[in-house]
Design an enzyme around this catalytic site. Structure first.
Site, mmCIF file in Angstrom:
data_model
loop_
_atom_site.group_PDB
_atom_site.id
_atom_site.type_symbol
_atom_site.label_atom_id
_atom_site.label_comp_id
_atom_site.label_asym_id
_atom_site.label_seq_id
_atom_site.Cartn_x
_atom_site.Cartn_y
_atom_site.Cartn_z
ATOM 1 C CE LYS A 64 -3.699 -2.465 2.384
ATOM 2 N NZ LYS A 64 -4.341 -2.814 3.655
ATOM 3 C CD GLN A 108 -3.110 -4.401 6.741
ATOM 4 O OE1 GLN A 108 -3.346 -3.312 6.212
ATOM 5 N NE2 GLN A 108 -3.363 -5.544 6.135
ATOM 6 C CG ASP A 131 -9.442 -0.031 5.988
ATOM 7 O OD1 ASP A 131 -9.291 -0.553 4.879
ATOM 8 O OD2 ASP A 131 -8.728 -0.291 6.975
#
Ligand code: GUN
Length: 309
Positions: A64, A108, A131
């Site tokens: 990412k 994460q 997200d």
């Protein structure tokens, strides 16, 4: 369904499309790069919070960050120890929520077992929730509010359908899996009024009896059930579009790594039946990262609007 599958099989074999997620993701990334370059001074900034050293998480976050760099998005990485308390993790998120220079925050997953993931995701300011895991953003999705953030994998699925001009209106979409991150939002997106959308959506999951009864009647199947090669050829009718979200490691001594990646679909046997299918790897996976970048740019633009209002 067709009672004599032979001509349909032949037809779909001739026209079956393997959807190249890498190609679509690359296109989105280059569009974002142009957009980010057009911003006058400030650059979008995303903060990745990683707890512990899980090798898959280390690798995902690195990917990412590399993609962000390619686009011109600034990324920061905060690595916290596995032993961190829930309170300290929430404090770290509060600091990032208050930091005007951070436009997007991603924690994460998976998180250590002693941490309540849902509390963590809900602690991220909804306007920085790139997200799309926050309850506010899931609610905005249900209310069909454009300014919310959509979870990246379902957003990537929608983008694939849009860019490949796969018709969803009036179609029967069967979603296998009911997770908050993929299954539920993917179904909600396709249910929405608009294009892509306007589909009839059936949710199936591990407790659905006679699952094949539903999948055999689907025009589009989204498979996010987390079981390697779960969807087999006998469960699929000819001409179906299949989106495979699964990423599973299967032991393979022929590979240097000792494993190979497979999806939730028994690809070799199912693909010849389909009108279109996403492979694993190289299907939905790259789209998830591209949509995260798109959400980060959106969060940045949102921050500009709010700072001027
Ligand atoms: N772990 C695996 N995929 C994801 C993702 O898309 N977002 C977060 N936060 N964690 C993940």
């Amino acid at each position: 369904m067709n009672s004599s599958p032979f001509p349909v099989v032949l037809f779909s074999k001739l026209f079956m499309e393997v959807i190249d997620g890498n190609e679509i993701a690359a296109q989105i990334i280059s569009e974002l790069k142009v957009e980010v370059n057009s911003f006058s001074q400030e650059r979008p900034t995303v903060l990745f919070i990683r707890v512990g050293e899980d090798p898959a998480s280390v690798s995902y976050v690195r990917k990412k960050q590399n993609t962000a760099k390619k686009i011109g998005i600034t990324s920061q990485l905060l690595v916290l120890p596995d032993s961190i308390t829930q309170e300290d993790l929430l404090d770290a998120i509060s600091k990032a929520n208050a930091d005007q220079e951070i436009h997007g925050i991603l924690v994460q997953a998976p998180l250590p077992a002693h941490i309540d993931e849902r509390k963590v995701f809900n602690h991220v300011n909804p306007t920085k929730d790139v997200d799309g895991f926050n309850a506010t953003n899931l609610g905005k999705l249900c209310q069909e509010m454009e300014e919310g953030f959509t979870s990246c994998t379902p957003a990537g699925i929608l983008e694939i359908l849009k860019r490949k001009k796969i018709v969803t209106e009036g179609k029967h979409v069967v979603v296998l899996g009911r997770s908050l991150i993929v299954g539920k939002p993917a179904g909600m997106l396709l249910l929405r009024k608009g294009i892509p959308g306007n589909a009839t959506v059936t949710f199936c999951h591990s407790r659905t009896p006679d699952l094949a009864k539903f999948t055999q009647k689907a025009d589009i199947i989204i498979v996010a059930i987390g079981k390697p090669q779960f969807l087999t050829a006998d469960m699929v009718s000819t001409g179906t579009t299949i989106i495979d979200v699964g990423i599973n490691r299967l032991a393979d001594s022929a590979k240097k790594s000792g494993f190979r990646l497979v999806g939730d679909v028994d690809y070799d046997k199912v693909a010849p039946l389909c009108s279109a299918i996403t492979p694993v790897p190289g299907g939905v996976g790259p789209m998830t990262v591209a949509m995260l970048m798109s959400n980060t740019v959106k969060a940045f633009k949102l921050s500009l609007e709010t700072s001027y209002s």
